[in-house]
Design an enzyme around this catalytic site. Structure first.
Site, mmCIF file in Angstrom:
data_model
loop_
_atom_site.group_PDB
_atom_site.id
_atom_site.type_symbol
_atom_site.label_atom_id
_atom_site.label_comp_id
_atom_site.label_asym_id
_atom_site.label_seq_id
_atom_site.Cartn_x
_atom_site.Cartn_y
_atom_site.Cartn_z
ATOM 1 C CB SER A 235 36.691 40.026 14.455
ATOM 2 O OG SER A 235 36.104 41.084 13.734
ATOM 3 C CE1 TYR B 41 36.229 43.358 19.238
ATOM 4 C CE2 TYR B 41 36.334 43.617 16.852
ATOM 5 C CZ TYR B 41 35.832 42.970 17.965
ATOM 6 O OH TYR B 41 34.953 41.933 17.808
#
Length: 266
Positions: A157, A170
């Site tokens: 990501s 995250y």
């Protein structure tokens, strides 16, 4: 979600890049995982998908889409946080199709929090166990069954490259995934197994907007130069590229960012 994420990629024409290959995709019930399953099938691969049991209906949509491409699809409900389940999922794939030569680690959990004080121990552990423990467990299980020419593709990501103030846990797992990709690539290069990572920016998937209020969800992705979120079908070809030895046989340990025009990350 309205509108629904696009995963069918009508402009993508298969050319047999993955003929005869078998792929296992975690988080294959929706979002990026579903789009990858469809394109892998269009390129000739049989596909097994892992998903949480409560996502059975979504998983069956993916199954139908894969079958519509003329390939077989195996549904494997379970939780990648459990090491034994990951072993069993790889075994089920081999039992069904005879072998495994592509693993896509894609299952993920995220929850936005405004303050570090709001990140509970339970959330922190769930995020790490899903996003990094699960990746490690699946890779360890798959490598035992893979031959030379196989490929592992991780989903990273932009948050693992730039960080995110509201996604502390995250973002940390995504940075760990990028490091795991490079380390595992070094570890497996002598076995002829390539390991790469796709690191998307804002993509229109349930994961990315599930815990956002509607007005904020509507603006998802509007801060990148393209002024919109990417669609799963726009990300999936990168996974085909890394899975295909015709395209990327000399590439391992790479983190490919797909950021809608951003050029600073990485």
């Amino acid at each position: 979600m309205s509108p629904e994420p696009r995963f069918e990629a009508p402009d993508y024409k298969g050319s047999g890049k993955l003929d005869g290959r078998v792929a296992l995709i975690t988080g294959g019930d929706s979002g990026i995982g579903r789009a990858v399953a469809v394109l892998f099938a269009r390129e000739g691969a049989d596909v097994a998908i892992v998903y949480l049991p409560e996502e059975q209906t979504d998983a069956e949509v993916t199954e139908s889409a894969v079958v519509a491409e003329g390939r077989r699809c195996l549904l494997i409900p379970g939780d990648v946080r459990e090491s034994r389940f990951c072993d069993d999922a790889v075994q089920a794939t081999v039992d069904a199709f005879g072998w495994i030569d592509i693993l896509v680690n894609n299952a993920a959990y995220q929850k936005h929090q405004q303050s570090i004080d709001d990140v509970t121990d339970e959330q922190f552990e769930r995020t790490f166990r899903t996003n990094i423990f699960g990746y490690f467990y699946m890779a360890r299980a798959a490598v035992e069954r893979m031959q030379r020419g196989s490929a592992i593709i991780n989903t990273g990501s932009v948050t693992g490259l730039e960080g995110s103030g509201q996604l502390l846990d995250y973002s940390a797992t995504k940075g760990a995934i990028h490091a795991l990709t490079k380390s595992l690539a070094q570890n497996l290069v002598d076995k002829g197994i390539r390991v790469n990572c796709v690191a998307p920016g804002p993509i229109w998937t349930p994961l990315n907007v599930a815990d956002k209020p509607a007005p904020k969800a509507a603006k998802h992705g509007h801060d990148v130069p393209m002024k919109r979120p990417g669609q799963p079908e726009e990300v999936a070809p990168a996974y085909v590229f890394f899975a295909s030895n015709a395209d990327s046989s000399y590439i391992t340990g790479e983190v490919l960012s797909l950021l809608g025009g951003e050029t600073a990350a990485g």
